[in-house]
Design a protein around this motif. Structure first.
Motif, PDB file in Angstrom:
ATOM      1  N   MET A 135      46.808  37.298  24.036  1.00 38.02           N
ATOM      2  CA  MET A 135      46.465  37.479  25.431  1.00 38.02           C
ATOM      3  C   MET A 135      46.180  38.966  25.668  1.00 38.02           C
ATOM      4  O   MET A 135      46.957  39.827  25.280  1.00 38.02           O
ATOM      5  N   LEU A 136      45.054  39.234  26.319  1.00 37.98           N
ATOM      6  CA  LEU A 136      44.656  40.618  26.551  1.00 37.98           C
ATOM      7  C   LEU A 136      45.191  41.176  27.865  1.00 37.98           C
ATOM      8  O   LEU A 136      45.331  42.384  28.019  1.00 37.98           O
ATOM      9  N   GLY A 137      45.443  40.298  28.830  1.00 45.88           N
ATOM     10  CA  GLY A 137      45.926  40.777  30.115  1.00 45.88           C
ATOM     11  C   GLY A 137      46.234  39.644  31.062  1.00 45.88           C
ATOM     12  O   GLY A 137      45.829  38.506  30.846  1.00 45.88           O
ATOM     13  N   ALA A 138      46.982  39.973  32.117  1.00 48.52           N
ATOM     14  CA  ALA A 138      47.316  38.999  33.162  1.00 48.52           C
ATOM     15  C   ALA A 138      47.447  39.749  34.471  1.00 48.52           C
ATOM     16  O   ALA A 138      47.891  40.896  34.503  1.00 48.52           O
ATOM     17  N   ALA A 139      47.029  39.098  35.559  1.00 51.09           N
ATOM     18  CA  ALA A 139      47.084  39.746  36.866  1.00 51.09           C
ATOM     19  C   ALA A 139      47.362  38.719  37.952  1.00 51.09           C
ATOM     20  O   ALA A 139      46.688  37.691  38.024  1.00 51.09           O
ATOM     21  N   PRO A 140      48.357  38.986  38.810  1.00 49.76           N
ATOM     22  CA  PRO A 140      48.588  38.094  39.953  1.00 49.76           C
ATOM     23  C   PRO A 140      47.522  38.346  41.010  1.00 49.76           C
ATOM     24  O   PRO A 140      47.003  39.459  41.128  1.00 49.76           O
ATOM     25  N   THR A 141      47.179  37.321  41.759  1.00 47.66           N
ATOM     26  CA  THR A 141      46.198  37.492  42.823  1.00 47.66           C
ATOM     27  C   THR A 141      46.437  36.485  43.932  1.00 47.66           C
ATOM     28  O   THR A 141      47.112  35.472  43.731  1.00 47.66           O
ATOM     29  N   VAL A 142      45.911  36.793  45.092  1.00 48.32           N
ATOM     30  CA  VAL A 142      45.921  35.886  46.239  1.00 48.32           C
ATOM     31  C   VAL A 142      44.485  35.795  46.727  1.00 48.32           C
ATOM     32  O   VAL A 142      43.819  36.815  46.899  1.00 48.32           O
ATOM     33  N   TYR A 143      44.008  34.569  46.911  1.00 53.21           N
ATOM     34  CA  TYR A 143      42.666  34.341  47.439  1.00 53.21           C
ATOM     35  C   TYR A 143      42.769  33.748  48.838  1.00 53.21           C
ATOM     36  O   TYR A 143      43.706  33.007  49.138  1.00 53.21           O
ATOM     37  N   GLY A 144      41.787  34.045  49.659  1.00 51.94           N
ATOM     38  CA  GLY A 144      41.705  33.427  50.976  1.00 51.94           C
ATOM     39  C   GLY A 144      40.326  33.656  51.562  1.00 51.94           C
ATOM     40  O   GLY A 144      39.578  34.524  51.107  1.00 51.94           O
TER      41      GLY A 144
ATOM     42  N   ALA B 298      45.532  48.238  38.580  1.00 43.13           N
ATOM     43  CA  ALA B 298      45.910  48.421  37.170  1.00 43.13           C
ATOM     44  C   ALA B 298      45.936  47.086  36.425  1.00 43.13           C
ATOM     45  O   ALA B 298      45.512  47.003  35.269  1.00 43.13           O
ATOM     46  N   GLU B 299      46.409  46.043  37.088  1.00 42.10           N
ATOM     47  CA  GLU B 299      46.476  44.729  36.440  1.00 42.10           C
ATOM     48  C   GLU B 299      45.121  44.034  36.452  1.00 42.10           C
ATOM     49  O   GLU B 299      44.768  43.332  35.511  1.00 42.10           O
ATOM     50  N   GLU B 300      44.348  44.239  37.518  1.00 43.34           N
ATOM     51  CA  GLU B 300      43.004  43.640  37.603  1.00 43.34           C
ATOM     52  C   GLU B 300      42.121  44.124  36.455  1.00 43.34           C
ATOM     53  O   GLU B 300      41.318  43.364  35.914  1.00 43.34           O
ATOM     54  N   ARG B 301      42.293  45.382  36.051  1.00 41.62           N
ATOM     55  CA  ARG B 301      41.506  45.932  34.937  1.00 41.62           C
ATOM     56  C   ARG B 301      41.724  45.165  33.632  1.00 41.62           C
ATOM     57  O   ARG B 301      40.870  45.178  32.757  1.00 41.62           O
ATOM     58  N   THR B 302      42.877  44.528  33.480  1.00 44.17           N
ATOM     59  CA  THR B 302      43.170  43.820  32.230  1.00 44.17           C
ATOM     60  C   THR B 302      42.520  42.442  32.173  1.00 44.17           C
ATOM     61  O   THR B 302      42.480  41.840  31.100  1.00 44.17           O
ATOM     62  N   VAL B 303      42.003  41.938  33.315  1.00 47.79           N
ATOM     63  CA  VAL B 303      41.439  40.584  33.309  1.00 47.79           C
ATOM     64  C   VAL B 303      39.978  40.491  33.759  1.00 47.79           C
ATOM     65  O   VAL B 303      39.318  39.500  33.471  1.00 47.79           O
ATOM     66  N   THR B 304      39.472  41.485  34.484  1.00 44.21           N
ATOM     67  CA  THR B 304      38.072  41.444  34.935  1.00 44.21           C
ATOM     68  C   THR B 304      37.411  42.801  34.736  1.00 44.21           C
ATOM     69  O   THR B 304      38.072  43.793  34.415  1.00 44.21           O
ATOM     70  N   ASP B 305      36.112  42.834  34.971  1.00 49.38           N
ATOM     71  CA  ASP B 305      35.344  44.072  34.881  1.00 49.38           C
ATOM     72  C   ASP B 305      35.083  44.658  36.260  1.00 49.38           C
ATOM     73  O   ASP B 305      34.142  45.440  36.445  1.00 49.38           O
ATOM     74  N   LEU B 306      35.892  44.310  37.247  1.00 52.15           N
ATOM     75  CA  LEU B 306      35.675  44.747  38.619  1.00 52.15           C
ATOM     76  C   LEU B 306      35.580  46.278  38.729  1.00 52.15           C
ATOM     77  O   LEU B 306      34.722  46.794  39.446  1.00 52.15           O
TER      78      LEU B 306
END
Length: 195
Positions: free
Chosen positions: A1-10, A31-39
């Motif tokens: 696993m390369l990364g994990a990030a919690p998120t909330v959508y709405g 910091a966590e978003e960088r591990t799962v997306t290219d945002l």
């Protein structure tokens, strides 16, 4: 696993003096978003790290898709109001929640569906807006090194997270697209010989 990030959508209605649009809003921890997306690499004005700074007494930051910002007629530093259907119960019924944000930048992914509809805010603000302030995530996004191994990795991720979680992978989320491509590539019936 390369990364994990919690998120909330709405979803929320974004309004400005120049326009309005319904947006998909994602709460992130940079910091966590960088591990799962290219945002971070898609932010063209401002920086993803702007979502780390929620100063007391000031408006929280928001990053808008480039086309969403254009629809709303806003740029960096402008104010956007977000109306969320998750509100509070009052004697007059459900009162929607309204929060103001300051535009901290724009995002350009190259995919119109994202650039015209998506906005990114700090996870803590998204929790207040969509989960009544509970310190929880609606999703945990995971990035693995082999995208074709999602079916094999999913049981291990579920075991690590514990009860109450389900998995969805990129194959399941794009099932209709793959079905359409399969139908298009299927050989058609052979033409009958005519005399």
């Amino acid at each position: 696993m390369l990364g994990a990030a919690p998120t909330v959508y709405g979803k929320g209605l974004m309004t400005t003096a120049g326009g309005s649009a319904v947006a998909m809003i994602k709460g992130v921890v940079p910091a966590e978003e960088r591990t799962v997306t290219d945002l971070a690499s898609q932010v063209e004005e401002g920086q993803l790290d702007a979502l780390d700074h929620v100063a007391e007494g000031s408006l929280p930051p928001v990053l808008l898709g480039r086309d969403l910002a254009s629809t709303l007629g806003v740029g960096v530093g402008d104010v956007v109001s977000v109306t969320s259907p998750n509100g509070r119960l009052s004697p007059y019924g459900m009162v929607p929640s309204v929060k103001k944000f300051r535009v901290a930048g724009t995002v350009y992914s190259g995919l119109y569906e994202f650039d015209a509809q998506w906005a990114y805010i700090p996870l803590s603000v998204a929790q207040r807006l969509f989960t009544e302030g509970r310190d929880s995530a609606s999703l945990v996004e995971v990035r693995i090194d082999d995208i074709y191994a999602v079916k094999q990795v999913a049981p291990r991720i579920l075991a690590a997270l514990g009860d109450g979680y389900l998995t969805t992978d990129w194959i399941m989320m794009n099932q209709s697209l793959f079905s359409a491509l399969w139908l298009r590539r299927s050989p058609s019936a052979s033409p009958s010989a005519s005399s």
